[in-house]
Design a protein around this motif. Structure first.
Motif, PDB file in Angstrom:
ATOM      1  N   LEU A   1       0.829  -1.202   0.000  1.00  0.00           N
ATOM      2  CA  LEU A   1       0.000   0.000   0.000  1.00  0.00           C
ATOM      3  C   LEU A   1       0.865   1.255   0.000  1.00  0.00           C
ATOM      4  O   LEU A   1       0.636   2.190  -0.776  1.00  0.00           O
ATOM      5  CB  LEU A   1      -0.884  -0.030   1.253  1.00  0.00           C
ATOM      6  CG  LEU A   1      -1.849   1.118   1.425  1.00  0.00           C
ATOM      7  CD1 LEU A   1      -3.008   0.931   0.485  1.00  0.00           C
ATOM      8  CD2 LEU A   1      -2.357   1.182   2.849  1.00  0.00           C
TER       9      LEU A   1
ATOM     10  N   MET B   1       4.021   1.742  -0.940  1.00  0.00           N
ATOM     11  CA  MET B   1       4.785   2.011  -2.154  1.00  0.00           C
ATOM     12  C   MET B   1       3.887   2.533  -3.259  1.00  0.00           C
ATOM     13  O   MET B   1       4.252   3.458  -3.993  1.00  0.00           O
ATOM     14  CB  MET B   1       5.520   0.758  -2.633  1.00  0.00           C
ATOM     15  CG  MET B   1       6.691   0.338  -1.796  1.00  0.00           C
ATOM     16  SD  MET B   1       7.741   1.644  -1.192  1.00  0.00           S
ATOM     17  CE  MET B   1       8.425   2.300  -2.678  1.00  0.00           C
ATOM     18  N   VAL B   2       2.683   1.938  -3.366  1.00  0.00           N
ATOM     19  CA  VAL B   2       1.755   2.428  -4.391  1.00  0.00           C
ATOM     20  C   VAL B   2       1.352   3.865  -4.076  1.00  0.00           C
ATOM     21  O   VAL B   2       1.280   4.723  -4.963  1.00  0.00           O
ATOM     22  CB  VAL B   2       0.527   1.498  -4.471  1.00  0.00           C
ATOM     23  CG1 VAL B   2      -0.528   2.094  -5.370  1.00  0.00           C
ATOM     24  CG2 VAL B   2       0.945   0.146  -4.986  1.00  0.00           C
ATOM     25  N   MET B   3       1.127   4.137  -2.782  1.00  0.00           N
ATOM     26  CA  MET B   3       0.745   5.487  -2.367  1.00  0.00           C
ATOM     27  C   MET B   3       1.873   6.478  -2.671  1.00  0.00           C
ATOM     28  O   MET B   3       1.603   7.623  -3.071  1.00  0.00           O
ATOM     29  CB  MET B   3       0.470   5.458  -0.870  1.00  0.00           C
ATOM     30  CG  MET B   3      -0.483   6.495  -0.369  1.00  0.00           C
ATOM     31  SD  MET B   3      -0.932   6.044   1.316  1.00  0.00           S
ATOM     32  CE  MET B   3      -0.123   7.333   2.200  1.00  0.00           C
TER      33      MET B   3
ATOM     34  N   LEU C   1       4.290   6.441  -5.089  1.00  0.00           N
ATOM     35  CA  LEU C   1       4.349   6.836  -6.500  1.00  0.00           C
ATOM     36  C   LEU C   1       3.073   7.559  -6.895  1.00  0.00           C
ATOM     37  O   LEU C   1       3.114   8.558  -7.624  1.00  0.00           O
ATOM     38  CB  LEU C   1       4.578   5.593  -7.374  1.00  0.00           C
ATOM     39  CG  LEU C   1       4.716   5.874  -8.855  1.00  0.00           C
ATOM     40  CD1 LEU C   1       5.846   6.833  -9.109  1.00  0.00           C
ATOM     41  CD2 LEU C   1       4.950   4.611  -9.631  1.00  0.00           C
TER      42      LEU C   1
ATOM     43  N   TYR D   1       1.810  20.431  -0.477  1.00  0.00           N
ATOM     44  CA  TYR D   1       1.211  19.473   0.456  1.00  0.00           C
ATOM     45  C   TYR D   1       1.006  18.113  -0.199  1.00  0.00           C
ATOM     46  O   TYR D   1       1.159  17.084   0.446  1.00  0.00           O
ATOM     47  CB  TYR D   1      -0.119  20.002   0.986  1.00  0.00           C
ATOM     48  CG  TYR D   1       0.028  20.831   2.224  1.00  0.00           C
ATOM     49  CD1 TYR D   1       0.156  20.230   3.456  1.00  0.00           C
ATOM     50  CD2 TYR D   1       0.053  22.204   2.161  1.00  0.00           C
ATOM     51  CE1 TYR D   1       0.300  20.979   4.597  1.00  0.00           C
ATOM     52  CE2 TYR D   1       0.201  22.971   3.293  1.00  0.00           C
ATOM     53  CZ  TYR D   1       0.327  22.351   4.513  1.00  0.00           C
ATOM     54  OH  TYR D   1       0.482  23.095   5.637  1.00  0.00           O
ATOM     55  N   LEU D   2       0.634  18.122  -1.499  1.00  0.00           N
ATOM     56  CA  LEU D   2       0.398  16.842  -2.174  1.00  0.00           C
ATOM     57  C   LEU D   2       1.676  16.023  -2.245  1.00  0.00           C
ATOM     58  O   LEU D   2       1.659  14.803  -2.169  1.00  0.00           O
ATOM     59  CB  LEU D   2      -0.103  17.092  -3.599  1.00  0.00           C
ATOM     60  CG  LEU D   2      -1.586  16.866  -3.850  1.00  0.00           C
ATOM     61  CD1 LEU D   2      -1.909  17.219  -5.281  1.00  0.00           C
ATOM     62  CD2 LEU D   2      -1.976  15.433  -3.585  1.00  0.00           C
TER      63      LEU D   2
ATOM     64  N   ALA E   1       3.801  15.791  -0.084  1.00  0.00           N
ATOM     65  CA  ALA E   1       4.052  15.135   1.201  1.00  0.00           C
ATOM     66  C   ALA E   1       3.419  13.758   1.261  1.00  0.00           C
ATOM     67  O   ALA E   1       3.926  12.876   1.948  1.00  0.00           O
ATOM     68  CB  ALA E   1       3.526  16.009   2.324  1.00  0.00           C
ATOM     69  N   ILE E   2       2.318  13.545   0.535  1.00  0.00           N
ATOM     70  CA  ILE E   2       1.657  12.245   0.664  1.00  0.00           C
ATOM     71  C   ILE E   2       2.540  11.146   0.081  1.00  0.00           C
ATOM     72  O   ILE E   2       2.599  10.031   0.606  1.00  0.00           O
ATOM     73  CB  ILE E   2       0.263  12.255   0.019  1.00  0.00           C
ATOM     74  CG1 ILE E   2      -0.534  11.071   0.554  1.00  0.00           C
ATOM     75  CG2 ILE E   2       0.298  12.191  -1.478  1.00  0.00           C
ATOM     76  CD1 ILE E   2      -1.975  11.110   0.249  1.00  0.00           C
TER      77      ILE E   2
ATOM     78  N   LEU F   1       5.066  10.416   2.675  1.00  0.00           N
ATOM     79  CA  LEU F   1       4.446   9.693   3.790  1.00  0.00           C
ATOM     80  C   LEU F   1       4.257   8.224   3.427  1.00  0.00           C
ATOM     81  O   LEU F   1       4.536   7.329   4.233  1.00  0.00           O
ATOM     82  CB  LEU F   1       3.109  10.327   4.149  1.00  0.00           C
ATOM     83  CG  LEU F   1       2.451   9.714   5.368  1.00  0.00           C
ATOM     84  CD1 LEU F   1       3.127  10.193   6.626  1.00  0.00           C
ATOM     85  CD2 LEU F   1       0.986  10.029   5.421  1.00  0.00           C
TER      86      LEU F   1
ATOM     87  N   ALA G   1       7.572   6.471   3.531  1.00  0.00           N
ATOM     88  CA  ALA G   1       8.015   6.287   4.916  1.00  0.00           C
ATOM     89  C   ALA G   1       7.237   5.162   5.573  1.00  0.00           C
ATOM     90  O   ALA G   1       7.803   4.330   6.289  1.00  0.00           O
ATOM     91  CB  ALA G   1       7.817   7.592   5.688  1.00  0.00           C
ATOM     92  N   MET G   2       5.940   5.112   5.294  1.00  0.00           N
ATOM     93  CA  MET G   2       5.096   4.093   5.893  1.00  0.00           C
ATOM     94  C   MET G   2       5.514   2.710   5.412  1.00  0.00           C
ATOM     95  O   MET G   2       5.643   1.772   6.201  1.00  0.00           O
ATOM     96  CB  MET G   2       3.662   4.377   5.498  1.00  0.00           C
ATOM     97  CG  MET G   2       2.643   3.594   6.227  1.00  0.00           C
ATOM     98  SD  MET G   2       1.043   4.186   5.747  1.00  0.00           S
ATOM     99  CE  MET G   2       0.813   3.355   4.209  1.00  0.00           C
TER     100      MET G   2
ATOM    101  N   ALA H   1       8.851   1.674   6.972  1.00  0.00           N
ATOM    102  CA  ALA H   1       8.773   1.413   8.408  1.00  0.00           C
ATOM    103  C   ALA H   1       8.029   0.111   8.664  1.00  0.00           C
ATOM    104  O   ALA H   1       8.280  -0.572   9.650  1.00  0.00           O
ATOM    105  CB  ALA H   1       8.084   2.572   9.123  1.00  0.00           C
TER     106      ALA H   1
ATOM    107  N   VAL I   1      14.133   7.069   7.868  1.00  0.00           N
ATOM    108  CA  VAL I   1      12.943   7.909   7.751  1.00  0.00           C
ATOM    109  C   VAL I   1      12.977   9.035   8.766  1.00  0.00           C
ATOM    110  O   VAL I   1      12.611  10.169   8.461  1.00  0.00           O
ATOM    111  CB  VAL I   1      11.678   7.053   7.924  1.00  0.00           C
ATOM    112  CG1 VAL I   1      10.467   7.931   7.977  1.00  0.00           C
ATOM    113  CG2 VAL I   1      11.560   6.079   6.796  1.00  0.00           C
TER     114      VAL I   1
ATOM    115  N   LEU J   1      12.653  12.906   7.677  1.00  0.00           N
ATOM    116  CA  LEU J   1      11.626  13.848   8.130  1.00  0.00           C
ATOM    117  C   LEU J   1      12.261  15.054   8.806  1.00  0.00           C
ATOM    118  O   LEU J   1      11.787  16.187   8.659  1.00  0.00           O
ATOM    119  CB  LEU J   1      10.666  13.148   9.086  1.00  0.00           C
ATOM    120  CG  LEU J   1       9.735  12.139   8.422  1.00  0.00           C
ATOM    121  CD1 LEU J   1       8.943  11.387   9.456  1.00  0.00           C
ATOM    122  CD2 LEU J   1       8.790  12.840   7.473  1.00  0.00           C
TER     123      LEU J   1
END
Lengths: 624, 294, 161
Positions: B64, B66-68, B70, B99-100, B102-103, B106, B109-110, B113, B124, B128
């Motif tokens: 999830l 990695m897809v998020m 890219l 701001y976009l 940053a997603i 994120l 990083a998610m 982690a 990470v 940050l």
């Protein structure tokens, strides 16, 4: 109108009777909240509803009329708090199944005072409700636990201090304007400021201090972390999302109109002195809250400081005194309500299942609690202000307003705080849910349905408010219009900034995000297939961690997460601690009171006090 | 249908240009270090190979995330005007773009982690911290430009510099440009600001557990981020461009500066990097802001 | 010691698209450079098993083929191919960087022609490799994992015998 207040009050009494039967009390609690929400929904748009008790008394030359009335901004606050409260109370049914004490009675009384604050027509009613809320929350926080007493006492002391200041302010205001009515006295205060500036500003600052205390703005930013870390988790959810906004509401209806239209010295042609005062308080809260949140190890304390930072954003929006900033602030109130409720519900779920709130002792919970993880993830995306979730729109509007007023320092403070927000939010995500799952949490289960459903609804609300901000902005703009602001009713998905060509359509942002994810998912499926490996199969330079005595718990990197960064700030934080300042005040008071006590106990002290009293009397007589 | 195709084409274009830049960048670095260097299409070969390989995952969050990552950066890319073309009709708001972006970070990083490797989490946490370091000077620069132009629309800012080269913000506000360049260096995670990658110290940090297509997605994310960041700088300081070819050429110039610095510098420790970013670029940016305001 | 010159300006292996990776997850080829002691073997096996497929092993220097000058040492292995499947070996003690580059290019050709697929052998004959590994790794007991108590017990038993 009056039944809106009567129902919670009567429910409180009924709940007090059934306090031993948890199932009944919490179901009743849910039902009462459902009624409040329904009732609020039904009185939308009927702004002339009111209920008044005329007493024949006159105090300080002002007529004493106790009353509640439906006012648009109050409705806006009350409706969304009722919505969130309903979801939390649904969560509470499952959450309190095994708890020993029962907080529902006190909580219902707080909901009563909540509605009273938002619909109060005059300062006396407002003050009564304010006081009620202050001491009831003391009992709700302690909830029979000795450990919570310290934090609760701190909160109570601040509340009482604030209430005393407000009482002084109300009396002085009534003396000079001859009315207790909130809206009428706002115009009165404006006239006072224009005629005798010092007195007017004095009154305004007294009010402001009260509200700042309740909203945990800069000099009073310490209470949330003391209170949140000890109180019952579901009540804390209510407190962090709804109760912290009680200070914002009177600011929105009273302080902002007065400050915005007062004729005061200007700074750099952008705003007057008071505007800058509010702005600096907001900026300091935002920055300090962020920095302190980065260094917390307890997750509830972390999000307590995050609330402080968010209150700072709201104040920054107010300080711009433009309609965009004002709308943005009020929008952020609801956004923060939603996202903080979602985050604290997940924290409550984690505490419910593991009994642990120190982040570095948790980890890897995503393996066991995926729904909680998803709620938390959406919550932190919203809290970081990333589109397409809520929290972005309001922050964007506030930044737009600050930029259009050329308040550069505030805009930079805002960006600093919201970038710093990634740091602490991600730290919470990584430490609680990601990483290795320690052995002692191997048999943790997902939360039961009664707790899972509110969390799921929270996710839907966050996404909905993020993509279709109109669900909040439409009631807000109509309310502002009804109050008399010159605004147009917002459309469903677009937000309007105050700079040139700054209309954004959040729907398009969402579509673009979906498009990006689709392209990237295509890439993902285009790749060769992947194989799932257990969590301990990790790169360790060829070593077997077990042989070195490193188990899953110790293999996590979650303690001292931002150590190099913390070392940079350590000298600063050591020198700036408002807590030490308050503690010194407390010590001085203790010293003073024990001295006075000593005087009373001994005989000569009484004589001394008597003579001082006589002297003062004579002096007073001479002066008059 | 046309809109969908357009969006898709923009995405592919950004990935293509980003990978090309990465390949040429490797070649340039090699030439600076007196090596021969890989062929310029090496980045394409690498990504193709990575996608063809099998890979490992620890849990669904990795997929999830990695897809998020890219997806978020591609979404950002669709908001950036490229030589006056935008994938969809929007106001190309700078704050939305920032701001976009940053997603994507994120998500990345998610994902890393979630792998549960402490090296990744250390990486990470450094990334940050670095982000807080560079966002503040970069935003200070942007704030100055927004106040001058009275708009936060990237397209309007780039249009305002039309005409001769003397209208470019790069010439008009040289201090702002220097500050933005330094911030850009940190934004791309190139030396001396690559404490979060640090292969010899924390085993390439965030990428430590990424294999096969996950690493491939991370490569593509980096490629798109190069594209987006250089495109923002070109729009802000070099007046955009009249056609896509010139635009990409300008982007490449910006990227070359970054690569030159990358090739010759050692690495800052993370606290040194943040201290540097909060003194030098911020000082320059604030000076420029004061010149603009007063 | 041959790899740094191979990677840097003089020989520059990057021109063939080959570069060092920090972790086994990102790597295609495992280079085993020099003699393999039993402790190293254990780490090599873990590293090899952590690499995602397809993966190749390049054994480097005589030591990995027949033990080299360590052929009769008590704690080095003589032939790496008994423990993990080796695709290609480079002989020499020590080989020159040119030899490394040549080996890598040969490996590339072998991959293209489909000759190099030793990782499949590892899967098919896992029992064989596992047995070989266990036979030698028995001798290596973890040093730090033991508690002093166990030591004492062991000594007691020895004393009884």
């Amino acid at each position: 109108m009056i039944e809106l207040l009567l129902v919670p009050l009567i429910t409180t009494l009924v709940l007090a009777f059934f306090i031993r039967y948890k199932r009944i009390t919490w179901t009743l609690f849910l039902a009462a909240n459902g009624f409040v929400l329904y009732k609020l929904y039904s009185i939308y748009g009927i702004w002339n509803l009111s209920y008044k008790v005329d007493t024949a008394y006159k105090i300080l030359g002002a007529e004493l009329t106790l009353g509640v009335s439906n006012n648009p901004i109050g409705w806006y606050f009350a409706f969304f708090s009722a919505l969130i409260t309903l979801l939390i109370s649904l969560f509470s049914i499952g959450f309190n199944k095994n708890s020993r004490s029962n907080v529902s009675v006190i909580w219902m009384l707080i909901i009563f005072s909540n509605l009273g604050i938002f619909f109060a027509q005059d300062w006396v009613t407002f003050f009564m409700m304010w006081e009620l809320m202050g001491w009831t929350s003391f009992f709700a926080i302690t909830n029979g636990k000795d450990k919570a007493l310290d934090g609760a006492k701190y909160y109570l002391a601040l509340s009482l201090f604030g209430a005393a200041l407000m009482l002084i302010a109300i009396s002085v205001l009534a003396q000079y304007t001859g009315t207790f009515q909130i809206f009428a006295s706002a115009y009165g205060l404006l006239q006072i400021i224009n005629s005798s500036t010092k007195l007017g500003i004095g009154i305004l600052l007294l009010f402001l201090t009260t509200f700042l205390i309740k909203s945990a703005i800069f000099p009073f930013y310490m209470w949330p972390q003391k209170v949140y870390s000890e109180g019952p988790e579901d009540y804390i959810t209510f407190m962090s999302s709804v109760m912290i906004k009680y200070g914002i509401y009177p600011m929105a209806i009273f302080i902002v109109p007065v400050v915005g239209s007062a004729d005061l010295p200007m700074i750099l042609n952008t705003g007057n002195v008071l505007q800058y005062t509010i702005g600096y308080l907001g900026a300091i809260s935002a920055i300090l809250g962020t920095i302190l949140a980065i260094f917390q190890t307890d997750m509830k304390k972390l999000f307590a400081y995050s609330s402080v930072a968010n209150m700072g954003y709201i104040l920054l929006g107010f300080s711009s005194m433009t309609i965009v900033g004002f709308e943005g602030s009020l929008f952020h109130v609801v956004n923060h309500m939603i996202l903080k409720a979602a985050i604290f519900l997940t924290l409550a779920a984690v505490v419910f299942r593991t009994g642990e709130s120190e982040m570095h002792k948790l980890g890897g919970l995503v393996y066991r609690m995926p729904l909680t993880f998803m709620t938390f993830l959406l919550g932190i995306i919203a809290a970081a202000g990333i589109p397409p979730l809520n929290g972005f729109g309001s922050k964007w509007m506030i930044i737009q307003a600050l930029m259009s007023k050329r308040m550069v320092v505030f805009a930079i403070a805002m960006i600093f705080a919201s970038t710093g927000a990634f740091m602490y939010l991600f730290r919470a995500l990584a430490s609680i849910f990601l990483g290795q799952l320690p052995d002692r949490y191997k048999d943790v289960k997902e939360v039961p349905p009664t707790m899972a459903i509110p969390m799921f609804i929270m996710m839907v609300i966050m996404l909905l408010t993020g993509v279709v901000p109109g669900v909040v902005m439409k009631p807000l703009t109509s309310a502002l219009k009804a109050v008399g602001y010159n605004v147009e009713v917002a459309s469903w998905t677009t937000l309007e900034g105050s700079l040139k060509n700054s209309v954004i359509d959040l729907k398009i942002v969402f579509y673009m995000f979906v498009a990006g994810v689709i392209i990237s998912a295509l890439m993902y499926f285009f790749g060769n297939k992947s194989e799932k490996v257990p969590q301990n199969d990790n790169y360790t330079a060829g070593e077997y961690p077990e042989e070195w005595g490193v188990d899953a718990d110790r293999f996590n990197y979650s303690y001292a997460f931002y150590q190099p960064f913390k070392e940079m700030f350590e000298p600063l934080l050591e020198s700036v601690s408002i807590d030490g300042f308050f503690a010194s005040i407390g010590r001085n008071f203790e010293f003073l009171s024990s001295t006075i006590q000593g005087l009373f106990k001994r005989g000569e002290g009484a004589v001394l006090l008597f003579s001082i009293g006589v002297l003062l009397l004579i002096l007073g007589g001479l002066i008059i | 249908m046309m809109a969908v195709l357009r969006v898709f084409l923009f995405g592919i274009f950004a990935i293509f240009i980003g990978l090309l830049f990465m390949g040429i960048g490797r070649k340039v670095i090699a030439r600076i270090q007196l090596r021969y260097g890989p062929p310029f299409y090496q980045a394409f070969l690498d990504v193709g190979k990575l996608f063809a390989r099998k890979s490992i995952t620890h849990n669904f969050v990795m997929d999830l995330g990695m897809v998020m990552a890219l997806g978020g950066l591609l979404a950002t890319m669709l908001f950036v005007p490229i030589a006056g073309h935008v994938a969809v009709k929007t106001s190309t708001n700078l704050i939305v773009i920032m701001y976009l972006m940053a997603i994507g970070y994120l998500g990345m990083a998610m994902a890393v982690a979630a792998s549960g490797n402490p090296n990744a989490t250390i990486g990470v946490s450094r990334a940050l911290t670095m982000m807080l370091g560079y966002e503040v000077p970069f935003f200070t620069v942007i704030l100055g430009l927004i106040i001058v132009n009275g708009t936060s629309s990237l397209e309007l800012i780039s249009q305002s510099q039309a005409g001769s080269i003397l209208n470019w913000n790069m010439i008009k506000f040289p201090l702002a440009f220097i500050a933005a360049e330094i911030a850009l260096q940190a934004m791309m995670g190139e030396k001396p600001f690559d404490a979060m990658i640090a292969p010899a110290e924390i085993a390439s940090g965030p990428m430590v557990e990424l294999s096969g297509k996950y690493l491939g997605l991370a490569f593509l994310t980096h490629a798109v981020s190069i594209f987006v960041e250089t495109a923002i700088i070109v729009n802000l300081f070099m007046g955009g461009a009249s056609n896509i070819f010139t635009f990409v050429l300008k982007q490449f110039e910006i990227y070359l500066i970054t690569i030159f610095i990358e090739a010759v510098f050692p690495r800052f420790k993370i606290e040194q990097a943040v201290k540097f970013l909060w003194t030098v670029p911020i000082g320059i940016a604030v000076l420029q802001l004061l010149l603009i305001l007063l | 010691m041959e790899l740094p010159p191979a990677m840097t300006s003089r020989w520059d292996v990057e021109r063939f698209g080959v570069g060092p990776m920090a972790t086994p997850r990102q790597a295609d080829v495992l280079l085993v450079t020099g003699y393999v002691s039993l402790k190293t073997l254990k780490r090599i096996i873990r590293t090899y098993e952590q690499m995602p497929e397809p993966k190749w092993v390049l054994a480097f220097g005589s030591c990995t083929v027949n033990g080299g000058i360590y052929w009769d040492s008590y704690n080095t292995i003589t032939n790496l191919a008994e423990y993990i499947p080796v695709d290609i070996t480079v002989s020499g003690c020590m080989p020159r960087p040119e030899a490394v580059i040549d080996a890598l290019q040969t490996l590339m050709k072998m991959i293209q022609s489909g000759e190099a697929g030793a990782y499949k052998k590892y899967k098919e004959n896992y029992e064989y490799y596992k047995a070989n590994q266990d036979r030698v790794l028995k001798k290596t007991v973890p040093v730090l994992g033991q508690t002093p108590k166990n030591d004492l017990e062991g000594k007691d038993e020895d004393a009884k015998e």
